[in-house]
Design a protein around this motif. Structure first.
Motif, mmCIF file in Angstrom:
data_model
loop_
_atom_site.group_PDB
_atom_site.id
_atom_site.type_symbol
_atom_site.label_atom_id
_atom_site.label_comp_id
_atom_site.label_asym_id
_atom_site.label_seq_id
_atom_site.Cartn_x
_atom_site.Cartn_y
_atom_site.Cartn_z
ATOM 1 N N PRO A 367 0.845 -1.204 0.000
ATOM 2 C CA PRO A 367 0.000 0.000 0.000
ATOM 3 C C PRO A 367 0.877 1.250 0.000
ATOM 4 O O PRO A 367 1.789 1.378 0.822
ATOM 5 C CB PRO A 367 -0.790 -0.129 1.308
ATOM 6 N N TYR A 389 -4.519 1.117 -2.123
ATOM 7 C CA TYR A 389 -4.827 0.460 -0.846
ATOM 8 C C TYR A 389 -4.606 -1.044 -0.941
ATOM 9 O O TYR A 389 -4.879 -1.662 -1.984
ATOM 10 C CB TYR A 389 -6.276 0.726 -0.434
ATOM 11 N N GLN A 416 -9.609 -5.501 1.599
ATOM 12 C CA GLN A 416 -9.117 -4.303 2.268
ATOM 13 C C GLN A 416 -9.451 -4.370 3.749
ATOM 14 O O GLN A 416 -10.591 -4.630 4.132
ATOM 15 C CB GLN A 416 -9.747 -3.060 1.645
ATOM 16 N N SER A 420 -4.927 -1.278 5.817
ATOM 17 C CA SER A 420 -4.523 -1.416 4.409
ATOM 18 C C SER A 420 -4.238 -0.088 3.724
ATOM 19 O O SER A 420 -3.976 -0.050 2.529
ATOM 20 C CB SER A 420 -5.613 -2.161 3.619
#
Length: 907
Positions: A367, A389, A416, A420
């Motif tokens: 990320p 993300y 996610q 994240s």
């Protein structure tokens, strides 16, 4: 094929990541829930959102939304800070049920917090979309969502309150938002050209201020039903105007414009015919065949070629994606003989020598916030930094828009998590300063991702007085049950010895945030970490009787008090002194409230309010010694035959005014939660006495010279505004069929307007809830019930599943025993054309005419239009049937349908 319609000038070089309108959730782990965050606080800059101490959303700009984030079911502590800082703006507890999807909307600058809205992501069939609306204008009036022709869609939207949902045909809709009861001509704003695509849930959010409203649309694909694959559609043909995408001759993606994309929509595995048509037209411009396998994800893109537009198909590798990695797949849609290369700022290669019409192998990255360099045709183009993300799959389509290279981005949230976000770390909060942090102003430039609809009518700015605070959207508590002239202490922690942050008098309305829960790791808390071996046991889980509730005197509630000077106090108060009710005024069980960490400290925000003076000393009489469920009668005279003026439960506190000389009856004053006061006599067997919170016997009261002998002929009285004491009602479940919802824990059963899976959802009934049944459909698949005062229909069963358990006086019963409704339904549960009259109803066969200026016929009483005619004033018809609320009519051409009873009158 020739290119479609030429477009205008080139657009700027940018990544268009559709964070609001192109989200997808393909998978949701067992036992998990989903959270999505929306920032629409007027005048505020970007914020960061932390969940359980982890950076979850970075730089959430005004008028934008995050993707959905996977969280475990249960309670979570959410904290919001100005972007890039750790100065807390606010924090709150959010409770999630297993399988739930919650959208958290921050809308108020004066009292910032997240309003919580559930989203129904249950499967939808091809050709259907789901619609709801959110009123997020703090201090704004109730509004109606209307079609542009004035027909109501979702009436009576209140700030902070969730609305029902509608499953509607895929189409492009023009909406207007007007004050409740007003027409389109008085609309606060319009939202034209809202394209509702198949298999997707849409939330129309109305935000801003009453004099400057705006709107945005949130979209998320619904869940898969059985063996399904997933298809995303992208319009990447720069030379083509808006198109409609049809799947198996069913409109799937209406009015898709260049740069737009859908989410990954769930469709049953199989082969599909895909057709592209010019928006609003019926002729096929191009057709293609699409094979979808179970569990497989594909992207279908409309791309430019030399002199034509083609439809290309790409396979998306969504397997084994991790919350700690973003996955990027680059597609080359730039027409020409050259190839495309792409590199991130950190040196990661997304593609090298990628030919037109091909997709590179997906690349996993940590990320991060990265810029992208595209190399095509011998020149380089740098695309500005964009957040990627973890747990999100990104389709990036490179296109040439009239000589300008750009990227079209479409994210799909798969895994996610709360940590994240790019650069996600545990929050390190700074020490609070004397002045609490404030929301930063937004940038002067309007965010490109914030679609703003200009209002068609301007509401004048009020001068004085200022607008009243908005009614709280959630549970409220009215202060009552205190010693005479006493005030309720608002404490920093849920303990009677904790610091008092202020006091409030009886009758004050407080917002209820939740009840005391376990210890959480909270910055600045007196107990930041749980001791070794600590385990929280929720007392609500120990209740064995479904009708039982937590003891008020043992329950502390986290509350918010809006002070007279416009500030707030968030603190703890004992539930014994609060009458807790939902926004409809119905009493709530304490056990139904979400939990708030016990170590969450209360605080005072922007208020200089001072506690009122200590009240005069008075003797209190507290009700006790009653059986469970029994109330004590306050009578006008000191006699068991005396008129009952009020009934009070165990624990109720009354002011001691005096006592009969024989000590058998006590004269008291009681202040009901709804206001006013009652004076009267109660039996002394059921009261105990206290003085300044210290228990006293009657003898001690006399010794202290506090005992007053009240004459026998003294009569009780009731002040204005106090309702008369009603006769105790019989158990409503006695001799009634009761249906208990038996879904998985945390799941909800939809209460619908009609017995039809496509009908409007009026409410969601939690698993375990019992409702009284009044009727059923002939096929036994639907039950007519009432839930929290709302009448509607629930699905009892399907051919393969059962959703309710039916009992009669506590014993098992069958649905067959329940009487069939007076209205006839076909095998699908849809109302048929000839209803059956009951003894109180009759077929009239009388001529009538329409009195409303415009009114839509519906397929069932209060139901959907279903393509029936729109009638105007003066139109003639034959009245066949009426029940006083709705009229069943027949038009001269034989068309039959329903209208509100007041929309017609006899000719």
């Amino acid at each position: 094929m020739n290119k479609l319609i030429q477009r205008g000038a080139a657009v700027l070089i940018l990544i268009v990541v559709l964070a609001i309108t192109s989200l997808g959730v393909l998978a949701q782990s067992d036992g998990n829930a989903l959270l999505r965050f929306v920032h629409v606080i007027p005048g505020a800059g970007a914020v960061d959102v932390y969940t359980d101490g982890q950076l979850t959303v970075s730089g959430l700009a005004f008028a934008t939304a995050s993707t959905y984030v996977n969280v475990t079911a249960g309670d979570h502590q959410v904290m919001v800070t100005p972007a890039g800082t750790t100065n807390t703006l606010w924090q709150q507890s959010v409770s999630t049920g297993e399988g739930s999807a919650l959208t958290l909307v921050a809308a108020s600058a004066s009292a910032p917090n997240f309003l919580i809205y559930p989203e129904d992501l249950n499967p939808l069939p091809l050709g259907k979309a789901r619609l709801t609306a959110i009123h997020a204008i703090s201090g704004g009036p109730a509004v109606d969502l209307l079609l542009s022709d004035g027909r109501p869609v979702i009436p009576g939207l209140q700030f902070g309150q969730a609305a029902g949902t509608l499953d509607v045909p895929t189409f492009v809709y023009d909406f207007a938002v007007a004050p409740s009861g007003d027409g389109v001509d008085k609309a606060l704003l319009t939202a034209d050209g809202v394209a509702l695509g198949t298999g997707t849930s849409f939330m129309l959010v109305v935000y801003g201020s009453p004099d400057n409203p705006a709107s945005l649309v949130l979209a998320n694909p619904t869940k898969a039903d059985g063996d399904a694959g997933f298809v995303r559609i992208i319009h990447g043909a720069s030379q083509a105007e808006a198109v409609d995408i049809y799947v198996n001759d069913t409109l799937a993606a209406p009015s898709l414009k260049f740069g737009d994309s859908t989410g990954h929509i769930a469709v049953p595995a199989g082969t599909y015919d895909v057709a592209v048509r010019e928006a609003g037209q019926s002729a096929d411009l191009i057709t293609s065949s699409l094979e979808v396998a179970a569990g497989e994800a594909k992207t279908v893109a409309a791309l430019d070629t030399t002199g034509a537009v083609v439809v290309s198909e790409f396979t998306d590798d969504i397997s084994s994606i991790s919350p700690s990695q973003a996955r990027i797949s680059l597609i080359n849609g730039i027409v020409g003989e050259g190839s495309l290369s792409a590199t991130l700022a950190d040196g990661t290669v997304l593609a090298n020598g990628l030919a037109y019409g091909n997709a590179a192998t997906a690349v996993n990255i940590a990320p991060s916030s990265e810029s992208v360099t595209l190399s095509a045709g011998g020149s380089d183009t740098e695309i500005g930094a964009q957040d990627f993300y973890g747990g999100v799959y990104y389709n990036l389509l490179a296109v040439d828009d009239n000589g300008t290279v750009k990227l079209i981005g479409a994210p799909t949230s798969l895994a996610q998590g709360v940590a994240s976000a790019p650069g996600a770390v545990s929050v390190v909060a700074v020490e609070p300063t004397a002045v609490p942090p404030t929301l930063a102003p937004p940038p002067t430039a309007v965010p490109t991702t914030a679609p703003v609809i200009e209002p068609t009518a301007v509401v004048a700015e009020p001068t004085q007085p200022p607008p009243a605070p908005a009614t709280p959207a959630g549970p409220t508590g009215r202060v009552f049950n205190l010693n005479a002239n006493a005030n309720l202490q608002l404490r920093q922690y849920p303990n009677s010895d904790a610091l008092s942050l202020g006091t409030v008098p009886p009758g004050t309305i407080l917002t209820i945030n939740g009840r005391e829960g376990g210890i959480a790791d909270i910055p600045f808390s007196a107990t930041p970490n749980a001791p070794e071996g600590y385990e929280f046991v929720d007392p609500a889980t120990l209740l064995t009787d479904p009708k039982a509730d937590l003891a008020p005197e043992d329950t502390w509630l986290n509350v918010t008090y809006t002070t007279p000077d416009g500030g707030t106090i968030t603190a703890w108060a004992n539930a014994l002194y609060l009458d807790v009710r939902n926004p409809r005024g119905e009493k709530l069980k304490l056990s139904s409230l979400p939990t708030v960490p016990t170590n969450l400290p209360g605080d005072v925000n922007n208020s200089a309010v001072t506690p009122p003076p200590v009240p005069a000393n008075r003797v209190a009489a507290t009700v006790f010694n009653l059986d469970a469920g029994v109330s004590l009668n306050i009578r006008r005279t000191a006699d068991v035959q005396g008129e009952v003026l009020a009934r009070v439960p165990n624990g109720a506190v009354m002011e001691f005014l005096g006592i009969k000389e024989d000590r058998e009856w006590v004269f008291v004053r009681f202040s009901p939660p709804e206001g006013g006061s009652v004076t009267g006599w109660v039996n002394s067997l059921y009261v105990q006495y206290s003085y300044n919170d210290r228990r006293l016997s009657l003898e001690e009261i006399e010794t202290r010279d506090l005992l007053v002998i009240t004459p026998d002929d003294t009569r009780g009285d009731v002040s204005a505004g106090v309702a008369a004491a009603g006769i105790p009602t019989a158990n409503p479940t006695k001799n009634a069929y009761v249906a208990q919802v038996i879904l998985d824990t945390g799941s909800n059963l939809n209460l619908r307007r009609n017995p039809d899976a496509d009908s409007e959802v009026l409410a969601q009934i939690p698993s375990g809830t019992e409702v009284i049944v009044s009727a059923r459909t002939a096929d036994e698949k639907w039950l007519n019930v009432t839930f929290e005062g709302v009448d509607g229909w629930i699905a009892a069963k399907t051919d393969t599943a059962t959703f309710v358990r039916v009992t009669f006086n506590g014993k098992a019963a069958t649905i067959t025993e329940i009487s069939i409704t007076g209205e006839a339904f076909d095998s699908t549960g849809v109302s048929v054309s000839s209803p059956t009259a009951t003894p109180e109803q009759e077929f009239l066969n009388q001529p009538v005419k329409v009195t409303d200026a415009v009114v839509a016929m519906t397929g069932s009483p209060g139901g959907d239009n279903q393509g029936l005619p729109i009638l105007t004033a003066g139109q003639e018809a034959m009245l066949l049937f009426t029940d006083g609320k709705f009229s069943y009519i027949e038009l001269p051409d034989g068309t039959r349908g329903w209208l509100p009873a007041g929309a017609v009158q006899l000719r």
